[in-house]
Design an enzyme around this catalytic site. Sequence first.
Site, PDB file in Angstrom:
ATOM      1  N   GLU A 279      22.825  25.262  28.533  1.00  0.00           N
ATOM      2  CA  GLU A 279      23.171  25.939  29.788  1.00  0.00           C
ATOM      3  C   GLU A 279      24.427  25.349  30.435  1.00  0.00           C
ATOM      4  O   GLU A 279      24.558  25.283  31.652  1.00  0.00           O
ATOM      5  CB  GLU A 279      22.000  25.904  30.781  1.00  0.00           C
ATOM      6  CG  GLU A 279      20.746  26.575  30.295  1.00  0.00           C
ATOM      7  CD  GLU A 279      20.984  28.000  29.807  1.00  0.00           C
ATOM      8  OE1 GLU A 279      21.914  28.652  30.310  1.00  0.00           O
ATOM      9  OE2 GLU A 279      20.243  28.447  28.930  1.00  0.00           O
ATOM     10  N   GLY A 280      25.350  24.941  29.603  1.00  0.00           N
ATOM     11  CA  GLY A 280      26.593  24.324  30.063  1.00  0.00           C
ATOM     12  C   GLY A 280      26.439  22.820  30.064  1.00  0.00           C
ATOM     13  O   GLY A 280      25.638  22.265  30.820  1.00  0.00           O
TER      14      GLY A 280
END
Length: 592
Positions: free
Chosen positions: A435-436
């Site tokens: 998620e980054g």
Amino acid sequence: MPTYTPPTDEMQFLLHDVLDIRNSGIPGYDELDRDFTGAILGEAGRIAAEVLAPLNATGDAEGCTLDNGAVRTPAGFRDAYGQIAAGGWIGLDADPAYGGQGMPYLLNTAVGEMFVSANMAMNMYWGLTHGAMSAIHVHGSEAQKALYLPKMIEGIWSGTMNLTEPQCGTDLGLIRTRAEPQPDGTYKITGTKIWISAGEHDLTENIIHLVLAKIPGGPAGTKGISLFIVPKFLPDAEGNPGARNALECVGLEHKMGIHANATCVMNYEGATGFLVGEEHKGMRAMFTMMNEARLGVGLQGYAQGVVAYQNALAWARERLQGRALGAPANPDGPADPIMVHPDVRRNLMHQKSLVEGARAFTFWGAQLIDRAHRGHDDRAEALISLLTPVIKGFLTDKGFETTVLAQQTLGGTGFTRAAGLEQFVRDARITMIYEGTNGIQSLDLVGRKLPQNGGRAMRDFFEIVKGFVRENEGDVDLKAGFLDPLKAASKDLQAATVYFVEQGMKNPADALAGSYDFMHLFGHVCLGLMWARIARAAHAGLASGRGDAAFLSARIATGRYYMARHLPATGLHLARITSGAETVMALDPDAF
């Protein structure tokens, strides 16, 4: 074998004494009295401890298997998933118009922590569904919401997000998956997606993939990305699974952790897709899912720290090694529990102060989301947008750190598989990446979130801290141990912010080189604020005779540890930030 004890008492204290939810003015919160939240948390805790936790180690050992495009989840997972779905937990905070229970996001967050601590890999199956539901609810058409949301909320269908491709991760502008328009208004989706969590499994009758793709002729880069619903089975006229779509799981990743969650390589070969929202506006829709996922990943990070700390604490109370300074603590035994030794106590206090502060920070973030969405509060929306990369990046870094410290508490035993601590370390590690990555979170914080609206959200945060200090500066119980350290740390954060404003315009590299330290500096101030609020509530409880005195005193002692031993790190981070980019960028790439 590790155990898990749901921290419902701590959650109740945060909800009602620290956050004072019933008097917060947020629509729907007035219904959340102690008995109501206690009943929900109690039942969720029972399921976490009795149903999910016993499958954590066995699921890790067995993993998922792929056979001719079909994925089998570990033994016991289907039954456990069925209990989660039947209990309505997937739609706890979902829209009642589509079968959800309409509870606040905050309550869903508290329940989610227990489920993640008990079995992170299993929780991901419905966690991804929750994000997909949110994206469809906000950006889908009325027909799409009516078709997909009821079954996803019920748990009959699940959902995924398909972003990453072999040639691109963070830079989604490089995606190659195509979406060819068809005369009937559908699209043919062709491409390969990788690292798709829960992309294929045997828990639900259908899987609803949300896929990013580019329509030919659209703008270049991220401006040309659209979002599509691509079901595994195309719904028939009655809304039931019909013909198999042209998509397949062609591989499972062999990972360091979360073995029981299927991480899939997905191939789309002209699969039928349905546009969500407008053409070329897919990133806006996907960010609804991604922002929710980033908050959820921050929760995953500290939730693994919670269960790891619980097991380290149990070991420290039982393991006999050496003697206490002065009189023996266990004079009739061969040695004292290692709990008596100062370095072990330091280790445990380090863990305890991190996970309890992280929980308070995450609950506050969830409350801000409810204030923004239920109360239509733009300032709350801007503040949680600013805090999201801090929650994701700082709490996953510290959550992983906590699992390693917990493993260390067990000594050599912690390195063995039988003890179970090493699984928490392995599972927590991914939270810093997906998620980054946390480096991307820090760049998003400094490069995008910090300057938005002229820095209004950052100013609002500083005013919250200043307001708390002003409101409580006459409280002698708080001043030296909590308010003074909080003021000093906040000044470090302000100095770093000013440095970015002044230097960032001259040399953007100075700001970007300090972004990771800024994320951690910010995170420490947030936890410092949380511990000050916790201490205020605990002192009030002791003064009024409400609550368990030992419980409340432990909160104050733990908070004092954080303020004295963790919070001074803000000075170190400020020194790194103000050193600029020169030393970071001095070495020629060929000289590494």
